[in-house]
Design a protein around this motif. Structure first.
Motif, mmCIF file in Angstrom:
data_model
loop_
_atom_site.group_PDB
_atom_site.id
_atom_site.type_symbol
_atom_site.label_atom_id
_atom_site.label_comp_id
_atom_site.label_asym_id
_atom_site.label_seq_id
_atom_site.Cartn_x
_atom_site.Cartn_y
_atom_site.Cartn_z
ATOM 1 N N ASP A 191 -9.305 9.541 -8.188
ATOM 2 C CA ASP A 191 -8.487 8.360 -7.954
ATOM 3 C C ASP A 191 -8.149 8.188 -6.480
ATOM 4 O OD1 ASP A 191 -7.258 6.123 -9.120
ATOM 5 O OD2 ASP A 191 -5.288 7.093 -9.062
ATOM 6 N N LEU A 192 -8.046 9.292 -5.727
ATOM 7 C CA LEU A 192 -7.678 9.217 -4.311
ATOM 8 C C LEU A 192 -8.887 9.187 -3.386
ATOM 9 C CD1 LEU A 192 -4.657 11.702 -4.213
ATOM 10 C CD2 LEU A 192 -4.588 9.209 -4.154
ATOM 11 N N TYR A 211 -0.004 10.588 1.957
ATOM 12 C CA TYR A 211 -0.951 9.901 2.841
ATOM 13 C C TYR A 211 -0.561 10.053 4.308
ATOM 14 C CZ TYR A 211 -3.945 6.165 4.684
ATOM 15 O OH TYR A 211 -4.877 5.448 5.403
ATOM 16 N N GLN A 259 -14.519 14.236 1.853
ATOM 17 C CA GLN A 259 -13.676 13.291 1.123
ATOM 18 C C GLN A 259 -12.816 13.993 0.079
ATOM 19 O OE1 GLN A 259 -16.372 10.277 -0.342
ATOM 20 N NE2 GLN A 259 -17.068 9.748 1.721
ATOM 21 N N LYS A 307 -8.752 6.251 -1.112
ATOM 22 C CA LYS A 307 -7.709 6.469 -0.101
ATOM 23 C C LYS A 307 -8.176 7.442 0.973
ATOM 24 C CE LYS A 307 -3.988 4.055 -1.160
ATOM 25 N NZ LYS A 307 -3.390 3.091 -0.207
ATOM 26 N N GLU A 317 -10.475 5.584 3.270
ATOM 27 C CA GLU A 317 -9.642 4.700 4.100
ATOM 28 C C GLU A 317 -8.954 5.486 5.203
ATOM 29 O OE1 GLU A 317 -5.265 3.007 3.384
ATOM 30 O OE2 GLU A 317 -6.720 2.259 1.918
ATOM 31 N N LEU A 318 -8.406 6.652 4.839
ATOM 32 C CA LEU A 318 -7.680 7.478 5.816
ATOM 33 C C LEU A 318 -8.625 7.982 6.911
ATOM 34 C CD1 LEU A 318 -5.021 10.145 5.015
ATOM 35 C CD2 LEU A 318 -6.875 10.701 6.577
ATOM 36 N N ALA A 321 -8.850 14.141 0.023
ATOM 37 C CA ALA A 321 -8.145 13.676 -1.175
ATOM 38 C C ALA A 321 -7.166 14.732 -1.673
ATOM 39 C CB ALA A 321 -9.142 13.305 -2.271
ATOM 40 N N ILE A 339 -4.176 14.685 0.574
ATOM 41 C CA ILE A 339 -3.301 13.548 0.262
ATOM 42 C C ILE A 339 -2.458 13.870 -0.965
ATOM 43 C CG2 ILE A 339 -3.237 11.134 -0.472
ATOM 44 C CD1 ILE A 339 -5.826 10.691 1.123
#
Length: 333
Positions: A318-319, A180, A168, A322, A325-326, A172, A175
């Motif tokens: 913070d990401l 993204y 992760q 995301k 999710e990705l 991140a 990203i």
């Protein structure tokens, strides 16, 4: 909220904290589990400040400190992953400290701008490979992680699972670096290459050594540990993206808990870990010291110097959602 049941370890000889015994000077809530006794024992011997620590999962320990509030016995919160440190600071669990020693010892991107946390140990997540099947020239020297989406690696890749904090944080950071949409295409490329998903880094190295896959992504210290036990392991390390952004790194670090009764001694411990105590703290787990004045231990020194990707703790924290999710969108398991 009831207090979580987590292991308590004492270096003071006073036994389990709170059971008819005087508590130590400092209580450390630690999600880092690597060779703590040795480093903290040296700190006690050198300073006379006694230390106890409670070990647990980073999220559980953070919630415990918040639930205990002003009555928390915690003086220092120590955790792995820059995103966890950023998150603890964001939730006002950590107090800012003003320390010239820490500002000198810890590079700027490995510490909080407001002095609420400081990186203490650094790990690199980079490429590993079977030298019988792969040459270093086969890798993309500018963007080695993205390069593994190339079709030439189909059926040849091993990587960690989507639930791994290592995966992760790497995603991140990609990203943050690429955005993204481009990162999604990279991860979709890994999936299209029939990546084998492994439950831990040791299994991944064993698979490369056995020829089950040719290339993986590992934390460097897992390779160092395995080589220390098995020098004949047929796995080599490749420093990723040395002609680009550099190799992805993450940290373990610590901060003074805002409700600490002993903030001066807590700060003294963190300063010691970043200076005199750097090698005792990192060497047992083959991690890189954050302090440029400290030398890597011999096994990882053999890996050679490398350019690291600048660390953005806010992005890692913070990401993170995301990144999760990705990974799901790319059907990465």
């Amino acid at each position: 909220m009831a207090a979580l049941a987590v292991p308590t370890m004492a270096l003071t000889g006073c036994g389990v904290m709170g059971i008819g015994q005087p508590k130590a000077d400092l209580q450390i809530y630690s999600a880092r589990h690597y060779d703590l006794e040795g480093a903290f024992g040296e700190f006690q011997d050198q300073t006379g400040i006694s230390v106890e620590f409670i070990s647990g999962d980073d999220a559980e320990l953070l919630e415990r400190i918040k639930a205990e509030g002003e009555n928390s016995p915690a003086d220092v919160f120590m955790t792995v992953d820059a995103g966890n440190l950023w998150n603890a600071a964001r939730q006002d669990v950590l107090a800012p400290v003003n320390s010239a020693a820490l500002e000198e010892a810890v590079p700027e991107d490995l510490r909080d701008a407001q002095g609420r946390w400081f990186g203490l140990a650094m790990r690199a997540r980079t490429l590993t490979y079977n030298p019988d099947k792969v040459s270093p020239k086969d890798f993309d020297q500018v963007d080695s992680y993205a390069g593994l989406a190339d079709k030439k690696w189909k059926g040849r890749l091993c990587m960690r699972d989507a639930t791994s904090a290592y995966t992760q944080s790497l995603v991140a950071s990609l990203i943050d670096l690429h955005g993204y949409d481009k990162t999604l295409k990279i991860v979709e490329g890994w999936v299209a290459n029939d990546v084998q998903i492994m439950g831990n880094d040791v299994l991944l190295l064993e698979a490369i050594d056995a020829g089950s896959c040719d290339v993986g992504i590992n934390n460097h210290y897992y390779l160092a540990r395995t080589l220390a036990d098995n020098p004949d392991l047929n796995v080599k390390l490749y420093w990723a993206s040395q002609q680009g952004a550099g190799t992805h790194v993450n940290i373990s670090g610590a901060g003074v808990v805002a409700s600490s009764d002993n903030p001066e001694q807590a700060q003294q411990l963190i300063e010691w870990l970043a200076t005199t105590g750097q090698n005792p703290f990192v060497d047992g787990n083959h991690e890189y010291p954050v302090n440029p004045e400290a030398k890597p231990e011999p096994v990882i020194a053999e890996f050679g110097d490398f350019k690291r990707m600048p660390l953005n703790a806010e992005a890692y924290g913070d990401l993170n959602a995301k990144a999760i999710e990705l990974l799901a969108a790319a059907d990465y398991k």
